[in-house]
Write a protein that holds these residues in place. Structure first.
Motif, PDB file in Angstrom:
ATOM      1  N   VAL A  16       0.841  -1.200   0.000  1.00 17.59           N
ATOM      2  CA  VAL A  16       0.000   0.000   0.000  1.00 17.59           C
ATOM      3  C   VAL A  16       0.874   1.247   0.000  1.00 17.59           C
ATOM      4  CG1 VAL A  16      -1.731   1.287   1.306  1.00 17.59           C
ATOM      5  CG2 VAL A  16      -1.896  -1.196   1.118  1.00 17.59           C
ATOM      6  N   ALA A  17       1.951   1.245   0.747  1.00 16.49           N
ATOM      7  CA  ALA A  17       2.840   2.401   0.802  1.00 16.49           C
ATOM      8  C   ALA A  17       3.531   2.626  -0.534  1.00 16.49           C
ATOM      9  CB  ALA A  17       3.875   2.212   1.909  1.00 16.49           C
ATOM     10  N   LEU A  18       3.765   1.564  -1.303  1.00 16.96           N
ATOM     11  CA  LEU A  18       4.434   1.700  -2.599  1.00 16.96           C
ATOM     12  C   LEU A  18       3.603   2.523  -3.571  1.00 16.96           C
ATOM     13  CD1 LEU A  18       5.784  -1.914  -3.195  1.00 16.96           C
ATOM     14  CD2 LEU A  18       6.969   0.042  -2.208  1.00 16.96           C
ATOM     15  N   LEU A  19       2.295   2.403  -3.495  1.00 20.98           N
ATOM     16  CA  LEU A  19       1.424   3.112  -4.425  1.00 20.98           C
ATOM     17  C   LEU A  19       1.501   4.620  -4.246  1.00 20.98           C
ATOM     18  CD1 LEU A  19      -1.709   0.805  -4.210  1.00 20.98           C
ATOM     19  CD2 LEU A  19       0.024   0.874  -6.020  1.00 20.98           C
ATOM     20  N   ALA A  20       1.819   5.080  -3.047  1.00 22.92           N
ATOM     21  CA  ALA A  20       1.841   6.507  -2.753  1.00 22.92           C
ATOM     22  C   ALA A  20       3.190   7.159  -3.073  1.00 22.92           C
ATOM     23  CB  ALA A  20       1.501   6.734  -1.290  1.00 22.92           C
ATOM     24  N   ARG A  21       4.213   6.389  -3.293  1.00 24.57           N
ATOM     25  CA  ARG A  21       5.542   6.945  -3.522  1.00 24.57           C
ATOM     26  C   ARG A  21       5.748   7.354  -4.976  1.00 24.57           C
ATOM     27  NH1 ARG A  21       9.583   2.805  -0.611  1.00 24.57           N
ATOM     28  NH2 ARG A  21       9.326   3.492   1.536  1.00 24.57           N
ATOM     29  N   GLU A  22       6.579   8.365  -5.179  1.00 20.77           N
ATOM     30  CA  GLU A  22       6.917   8.791  -6.536  1.00 20.77           C
ATOM     31  C   GLU A  22       8.155   8.082  -7.056  1.00 20.77           C
ATOM     32  OE1 GLU A  22       6.740  12.881  -7.560  1.00 20.77           O
ATOM     33  OE2 GLU A  22       5.313  13.301  -5.954  1.00 20.77           O
ATOM     34  N   ALA A  23       9.010   7.600  -6.164  1.00 23.30           N
ATOM     35  CA  ALA A  23      10.227   6.898  -6.561  1.00 23.30           C
ATOM     36  C   ALA A  23      10.437   5.714  -5.630  1.00 23.30           C
ATOM     37  CB  ALA A  23      11.432   7.835  -6.487  1.00 23.30           C
ATOM     38  N   LEU A  24      10.990   4.641  -6.194  1.00 25.17           N
ATOM     39  CA  LEU A  24      11.194   3.417  -5.421  1.00 25.17           C
ATOM     40  C   LEU A  24      12.617   2.914  -5.607  1.00 25.17           C
ATOM     41  CD1 LEU A  24       7.940   1.545  -6.483  1.00 25.17           C
ATOM     42  CD2 LEU A  24       8.329   2.730  -4.337  1.00 25.17           C
ATOM     43  N   ARG A  25      13.125   2.223  -4.602  1.00 24.81           N
ATOM     44  CA  ARG A  25      14.390   1.504  -4.729  1.00 24.81           C
ATOM     45  C   ARG A  25      14.113   0.238  -5.538  1.00 24.81           C
ATOM     46  NH1 ARG A  25      18.348   3.146  -0.951  1.00 24.81           N
ATOM     47  NH2 ARG A  25      19.645   1.867  -2.275  1.00 24.81           N
ATOM     48  N   PRO A  26      15.137  -0.388  -6.120  1.00 22.59           N
ATOM     49  CA  PRO A  26      14.918  -1.567  -6.966  1.00 22.59           C
ATOM     50  C   PRO A  26      14.110  -2.690  -6.310  1.00 22.59           C
ATOM     51  CG  PRO A  26      17.116  -0.747  -7.312  1.00 22.59           C
ATOM     52  CD  PRO A  26      16.533   0.056  -6.170  1.00 22.59           C
ATOM     53  N   ARG A  27      14.354  -2.984  -5.052  1.00 19.72           N
ATOM     54  CA  ARG A  27      13.604  -4.049  -4.373  1.00 19.72           C
ATOM     55  C   ARG A  27      12.105  -3.739  -4.370  1.00 19.72           C
ATOM     56  NH1 ARG A  27      15.301  -6.936   0.771  1.00 19.72           N
ATOM     57  NH2 ARG A  27      17.085  -5.614   0.436  1.00 19.72           N
ATOM     58  N   ASP A  28      11.771  -2.492  -4.042  1.00 18.72           N
ATOM     59  CA  ASP A  28      10.370  -2.100  -3.995  1.00 18.72           C
ATOM     60  C   ASP A  28       9.770  -1.966  -5.396  1.00 18.72           C
ATOM     61  OD1 ASP A  28      10.261  -2.075  -1.208  1.00 18.72           O
ATOM     62  OD2 ASP A  28      10.978  -0.014  -1.108  1.00 18.72           O
ATOM     63  N   ALA A  29      10.580  -1.541  -6.365  1.00 19.22           N
ATOM     64  CA  ALA A  29      10.098  -1.454  -7.747  1.00 19.22           C
ATOM     65  C   ALA A  29       9.732  -2.841  -8.269  1.00 19.22           C
ATOM     66  CB  ALA A  29      11.150  -0.810  -8.639  1.00 19.22           C
ATOM     67  N   ALA A  30      10.536  -3.848  -7.937  1.00 19.26           N
ATOM     68  CA  ALA A  30      10.235  -5.221  -8.344  1.00 19.26           C
ATOM     69  C   ALA A  30       8.936  -5.684  -7.683  1.00 19.26           C
ATOM     70  CB  ALA A  30      11.390  -6.147  -7.982  1.00 19.26           C
ATOM     71  N   LYS A  31       8.769  -5.347  -6.417  1.00 20.75           N
ATOM     72  CA  LYS A  31       7.540  -5.713  -5.711  1.00 20.75           C
ATOM     73  C   LYS A  31       6.338  -5.024  -6.349  1.00 20.75           C
ATOM     74  CE  LYS A  31       5.697  -5.913  -1.010  1.00 20.75           C
ATOM     75  NZ  LYS A  31       5.978  -5.597   0.386  1.00 20.75           N
ATOM     76  N   PHE A  32       6.496  -3.777  -6.719  1.00 17.94           N
ATOM     77  CA  PHE A  32       5.450  -3.002  -7.377  1.00 17.94           C
ATOM     78  C   PHE A  32       5.011  -3.688  -8.675  1.00 17.94           C
ATOM     79  CE2 PHE A  32       4.011   0.323 -10.264  1.00 17.94           C
ATOM     80  CZ  PHE A  32       3.222   1.137  -9.475  1.00 17.94           C
ATOM     81  N   LEU A  33       5.986  -4.198  -9.441  1.00 19.45           N
ATOM     82  CA  LEU A  33       5.689  -4.870 -10.709  1.00 19.45           C
ATOM     83  C   LEU A  33       5.244  -6.314 -10.524  1.00 19.45           C
ATOM     84  CD1 LEU A  33       8.656  -3.626 -12.934  1.00 19.45           C
ATOM     85  CD2 LEU A  33       6.260  -2.881 -13.019  1.00 19.45           C
ATOM     86  N   GLY A  34       5.537  -6.869  -9.354  1.00 17.17           N
ATOM     87  CA  GLY A  34       5.196  -8.271  -9.122  1.00 17.17           C
ATOM     88  C   GLY A  34       6.199  -9.219  -9.739  1.00 17.17           C
ATOM     89  N   CYS A  35       7.460  -8.799  -9.772  1.00 22.02           N
ATOM     90  CA  CYS A  35       8.516  -9.638 -10.345  1.00 22.02           C
ATOM     91  C   CYS A  35       9.700  -9.670  -9.371  1.00 22.02           C
ATOM     92  CB  CYS A  35       8.952  -9.101 -11.708  1.00 22.02           C
ATOM     93  SG  CYS A  35       9.761  -7.489 -11.660  1.00 22.02           S
ATOM     94  N   CYS A  36      10.715 -10.443  -9.721  1.00 26.72           N
ATOM     95  CA  CYS A  36      11.915 -10.489  -8.892  1.00 26.72           C
ATOM     96  C   CYS A  36      12.880  -9.374  -9.327  1.00 26.72           C
ATOM     97  CB  CYS A  36      12.589 -11.858  -8.999  1.00 26.72           C
ATOM     98  SG  CYS A  36      13.237 -12.230 -10.629  1.00 26.72           S
TER      99      CYS A  36
END
Length: 87
Positions: A16-36
């Motif tokens: 839920v917190a990922l949706l509100a962010r404008e920028a993500l670190r790679p680990r969270d970006a992968a989680k956002f996309l649903g990939c490794c």
């Protein structure tokens, strides 16, 4: 690892917190996309995602991730249950 500013916990941020962010670190970006992370780095290598650097930190803009998801969407596609493929 750095503490998550929304929870104070170390590690990946809650979805839920990922949706509100404008920028993500790679680990969270992968989680956002649903990939490794390996898949995320393959997308970066192919030029489908443009990472940015702030000092030593690598960040990925959520707008770029949303655009990637928009380009990847196949109108009218049916996802096969349990197989993850598109019919």
């Amino acid at each position: 690892m750095h503490p998550d500013p929304t929870t104070g916990a170390k590690g990946a941020a809650p979805a839920v917190a990922l949706l509100a962010r404008e920028a993500l670190r790679p680990r969270d970006a992968a989680k956002f996309l649903g990939c490794c992370r390996a898949t995320l780095y393959r997308l970066i290598a192919r030029g489908e995602i443009q990472p940015r650097k702030i000092g030593r930190a690598t960040i990925i803009m959520t707008a770029d991730l949303r655009a990637l998801l928009g380009r990847a969407a196949v109108p009218g596609a049916v996802v096969a249950r349990g197989q993850g493929g598109v019919l």
